[in-house]
Design a protein around this motif. Structure first.
Motif, PDB file in Angstrom:
ATOM      1  N   LEU A 134      -8.554  48.333   7.215  1.00  0.00           N
ATOM      2  CA  LEU A 134      -7.229  48.471   6.596  1.00  0.00           C
ATOM      3  C   LEU A 134      -6.169  47.756   7.437  1.00  0.00           C
ATOM      4  CD1 LEU A 134      -5.549  49.777   4.340  1.00  0.00           C
ATOM      5  CD2 LEU A 134      -5.434  51.871   5.716  1.00  0.00           C
ATOM      6  N   ARG A 135      -6.306  47.875   8.748  1.00  0.00           N
ATOM      7  CA  ARG A 135      -5.345  47.216   9.654  1.00  0.00           C
ATOM      8  C   ARG A 135      -5.424  45.706   9.500  1.00  0.00           C
ATOM      9  NH1 ARG A 135      -7.573  49.530  14.802  1.00  0.00           N
ATOM     10  NH2 ARG A 135      -6.312  47.891  15.740  1.00  0.00           N
ATOM     11  N   ILE A 136      -6.652  45.200   9.376  1.00  0.00           N
ATOM     12  CA  ILE A 136      -6.836  43.754   9.186  1.00  0.00           C
ATOM     13  C   ILE A 136      -6.156  43.326   7.879  1.00  0.00           C
ATOM     14  CG2 ILE A 136      -8.556  41.948   8.689  1.00  0.00           C
ATOM     15  CD1 ILE A 136     -10.443  43.457  10.624  1.00  0.00           C
ATOM     16  N   GLU A 137      -6.393  44.092   6.818  1.00  0.00           N
ATOM     17  CA  GLU A 137      -5.786  43.734   5.522  1.00  0.00           C
ATOM     18  C   GLU A 137      -4.262  43.757   5.599  1.00  0.00           C
ATOM     19  OE1 GLU A 137      -7.555  46.460   2.715  1.00  0.00           O
ATOM     20  OE2 GLU A 137      -9.546  45.654   3.196  1.00  0.00           O
ATOM     21  N   ARG A 138      -3.721  44.745   6.300  1.00  0.00           N
ATOM     22  CA  ARG A 138      -2.259  44.845   6.417  1.00  0.00           C
ATOM     23  C   ARG A 138      -1.687  43.654   7.176  1.00  0.00           C
ATOM     24  NH1 ARG A 138      -1.966  51.194   8.086  1.00  0.00           N
ATOM     25  NH2 ARG A 138      -2.008  52.070   5.994  1.00  0.00           N
ATOM     26  N   VAL A 139      -2.369  43.270   8.256  1.00  0.00           N
ATOM     27  CA  VAL A 139      -1.871  42.145   9.064  1.00  0.00           C
ATOM     28  C   VAL A 139      -1.978  40.842   8.286  1.00  0.00           C
ATOM     29  CG1 VAL A 139      -2.328  40.770  11.146  1.00  0.00           C
ATOM     30  CG2 VAL A 139      -2.310  43.257  11.276  1.00  0.00           C
ATOM     31  N   MET A 140      -3.071  40.689   7.531  1.00  0.00           N
ATOM     32  CA  MET A 140      -3.229  39.476   6.718  1.00  0.00           C
ATOM     33  C   MET A 140      -2.112  39.405   5.672  1.00  0.00           C
ATOM     34  SD  MET A 140      -7.377  39.545   6.320  1.00  0.00           S
ATOM     35  CE  MET A 140      -7.514  38.226   5.140  1.00  0.00           C
ATOM     36  N   ALA A 141      -1.816  40.554   5.058  1.00  0.00           N
ATOM     37  CA  ALA A 141      -0.772  40.576   4.025  1.00  0.00           C
ATOM     38  C   ALA A 141       0.614  40.361   4.632  1.00  0.00           C
ATOM     39  CB  ALA A 141      -0.819  41.907   3.270  1.00  0.00           C
ATOM     40  N   ARG A 142       0.844  40.963   5.812  1.00  0.00           N
ATOM     41  CA  ARG A 142       2.181  40.880   6.423  1.00  0.00           C
ATOM     42  C   ARG A 142       2.455  39.506   7.023  1.00  0.00           C
ATOM     43  NH1 ARG A 142       2.930  44.065  11.820  1.00  0.00           N
ATOM     44  NH2 ARG A 142       1.695  42.250  12.400  1.00  0.00           N
ATOM     45  N   ASP A 143       1.469  38.960   7.755  1.00  0.00           N
ATOM     46  CA  ASP A 143       1.717  37.725   8.529  1.00  0.00           C
ATOM     47  C   ASP A 143       1.124  36.488   7.870  1.00  0.00           C
ATOM     48  OD1 ASP A 143       2.732  39.524  10.306  1.00  0.00           O
ATOM     49  OD2 ASP A 143       1.073  39.398  11.731  1.00  0.00           O
ATOM     50  N   GLY A 144       0.396  36.674   6.790  1.00  0.00           N
ATOM     51  CA  GLY A 144      -0.328  35.534   6.222  1.00  0.00           C
ATOM     52  C   GLY A 144      -1.416  35.072   7.181  1.00  0.00           C
ATOM     53  N   ALA A 145      -1.903  35.998   8.025  1.00  0.00           N
ATOM     54  CA  ALA A 145      -2.922  35.642   9.023  1.00  0.00           C
ATOM     55  C   ALA A 145      -4.304  35.633   8.375  1.00  0.00           C
ATOM     56  CB  ALA A 145      -2.898  36.669  10.160  1.00  0.00           C
ATOM     57  N   SER A 146      -5.211  34.891   9.004  1.00  0.00           N
ATOM     58  CA  SER A 146      -6.598  34.918   8.532  1.00  0.00           C
ATOM     59  C   SER A 146      -7.292  36.141   9.134  1.00  0.00           C
ATOM     60  CB  SER A 146      -7.331  33.655   8.960  1.00  0.00           C
ATOM     61  OG  SER A 146      -7.441  33.646  10.378  1.00  0.00           O
ATOM     62  N   GLU A 147      -8.445  36.483   8.582  1.00  0.00           N
ATOM     63  CA  GLU A 147      -9.192  37.632   9.106  1.00  0.00           C
ATOM     64  C   GLU A 147      -9.587  37.375  10.571  1.00  0.00           C
ATOM     65  OE1 GLU A 147     -12.265  39.015   6.558  1.00  0.00           O
ATOM     66  OE2 GLU A 147     -12.813  40.641   7.918  1.00  0.00           O
ATOM     67  N   GLU A 148     -10.006  36.134  10.872  1.00  0.00           N
ATOM     68  CA  GLU A 148     -10.425  35.785  12.242  1.00  0.00           C
ATOM     69  C   GLU A 148      -9.249  35.967  13.205  1.00  0.00           C
ATOM     70  OE1 GLU A 148     -10.894  33.245   9.633  1.00  0.00           O
ATOM     71  OE2 GLU A 148     -12.584  34.571   9.256  1.00  0.00           O
ATOM     72  N   ASP A 149      -8.077  35.543  12.744  1.00  0.00           N
ATOM     73  CA  ASP A 149      -6.884  35.632  13.574  1.00  0.00           C
ATOM     74  C   ASP A 149      -6.566  37.100  13.876  1.00  0.00           C
ATOM     75  OD1 ASP A 149      -4.726  34.620  14.931  1.00  0.00           O
ATOM     76  OD2 ASP A 149      -3.387  34.829  13.196  1.00  0.00           O
ATOM     77  N   ALA A 150      -6.631  37.923  12.824  1.00  0.00           N
ATOM     78  CA  ALA A 150      -6.343  39.357  13.005  1.00  0.00           C
ATOM     79  C   ALA A 150      -7.354  39.979  13.968  1.00  0.00           C
ATOM     80  CB  ALA A 150      -6.378  40.069  11.650  1.00  0.00           C
ATOM     81  N   LEU A 151      -8.624  39.614  13.810  1.00  0.00           N
ATOM     82  CA  LEU A 151      -9.681  40.165  14.676  1.00  0.00           C
ATOM     83  C   LEU A 151      -9.481  39.710  16.127  1.00  0.00           C
ATOM     84  CD1 LEU A 151     -12.872  39.840  12.473  1.00  0.00           C
ATOM     85  CD2 LEU A 151     -12.039  41.936  13.562  1.00  0.00           C
ATOM     86  N   ARG A 152      -9.091  38.454  16.278  1.00  0.00           N
ATOM     87  CA  ARG A 152      -8.874  37.917  17.630  1.00  0.00           C
ATOM     88  C   ARG A 152      -7.755  38.686  18.329  1.00  0.00           C
ATOM     89  NH1 ARG A 152      -5.485  34.601  19.349  1.00  0.00           N
ATOM     90  NH2 ARG A 152      -4.779  33.892  17.309  1.00  0.00           N
ATOM     91  N   ARG A 153      -6.678  38.978  17.577  1.00  0.00           N
ATOM     92  CA  ARG A 153      -5.554  39.709  18.177  1.00  0.00           C
ATOM     93  C   ARG A 153      -5.945  41.146  18.519  1.00  0.00           C
ATOM     94  NH1 ARG A 153      -1.441  37.685  13.624  1.00  0.00           N
ATOM     95  NH2 ARG A 153       0.010  39.240  14.359  1.00  0.00           N
ATOM     96  N   MET A 154      -6.889  41.692  17.760  1.00  0.00           N
ATOM     97  CA  MET A 154      -7.346  43.063  18.023  1.00  0.00           C
ATOM     98  C   MET A 154      -8.223  43.158  19.260  1.00  0.00           C
ATOM     99  SD  MET A 154      -8.505  44.727  14.472  1.00  0.00           S
ATOM    100  CE  MET A 154      -7.248  45.170  13.302  1.00  0.00           C
ATOM    101  N   LYS A 155      -8.903  42.050  19.560  1.00  0.00           N
ATOM    102  CA  LYS A 155      -9.931  42.094  20.607  1.00  0.00           C
ATOM    103  C   LYS A 155      -9.386  42.442  21.981  1.00  0.00           C
ATOM    104  CE  LYS A 155     -12.799  38.618  20.983  1.00  0.00           C
ATOM    105  NZ  LYS A 155     -13.479  37.426  20.539  1.00  0.00           N
TER     106      LYS A 155
END
Ligand code: ATP
Length: 193
Positions: A134-155
């Motif tokens: 859900l967090r990944i989906e929210r970040v993708m929707a908010r920032d226009g980020a890709s899933e990889e980008d969101a995952l990288r920031r989470m790491k």
């Protein structure tokens, strides 16, 4: 004055929760945003960053984020140099801000409250949680980020489980419970203690 630290992984909804607290009249210090402002506007801090990382750290007075990020990305030493310069400046700025507040308590929002050890300096800690997907989906929707980008920031962040062990309170923002009543409950607690 009580200081309540509020944190949560990327996309968990900590800023959203802080906005609710603000509606209740609680002052919120957004530590990460403030750090970015100070890195551009605080002359002493800027001079220290240039001394450590060179003139390339700024382009026409604007922070060269890409350059600095590349400098610290694969170097723990350089990251700790940068943190050693920025953190004390933010801590001083926070202390000055705190002196001006007159409410029962204040919030300090920070993305890495537990990872940085800063939770030891607050009176109470609150962790906002939501499932990773859900967090990944929210970040993708908010920032226009890709899933990889969101995952990288989470790491670079601790798992929610690890943080939950240290947190005094948890706000569940997985969509199954409304956030506002949970915030109201905490507000009552923090206002009365
Ligand atoms: P970051 O660490 O990336 O700054 P954050 O923890 O501060 O993230 P928010 O910016 O508050 O997270 O929330 C991420 C996105 O999810 C925002 O676009 C926000 O509007 C949305 N969001 C947060 N909580 C909810 C919710 N309960 N229902 C629907 N959308 C939500």
């Amino acid at each position: 004055m009580k200081v309540v630290g509020i944190t949560g992984g990327i996309g968990s909804g900590k800023t959203t929760a802080c906005k609710v607290f603000e509606q209740l009249g609680v002052p919120v210090y957004y530590a990460d945003n403030r750090a970015k402002e100070l890195m551009v506007n605080d002359k002493v801090l800027k001079d220290r960053i240039v001394a450590a990382f060179g003139d390339e750290a700024y382009i026409n007075g604007r922070l060269n984020r890409a350059y600095l990020a590349a400098q610290v990305f694969n170097s723990k030493e350089k990251l700790s140099v940068l943190n050693g310069i920025v953190h004390p400046a933010v801590a001083d700025d926070f202390d000055q801000w705190l002196e001006q507040q007159t409410s029962d308590y204040v919030l300090k929002e920070a993305a890495i409250l537990f990872e940085s050890g800063a939770y030891q300096d607050v009176d109470i800690s609150v962790l906002v949680i939501a499932p990773e997907q859900l967090r990944i989906e929210r970040v993708m929707a908010r920032d226009g980020a890709s899933e990889e980008d969101a995952l990288r920031r989470m790491k670079n962040q601790w798992t929610q489980e690890r943080k939950a062990k240290l947190a005094d309170h948890i706000l569940n923002n997985d969509g199954s419970e409304l956030l506002i009543p949970q915030v109201l409950e905490l507000h009552r607690k923090f206002s009365s203690k």
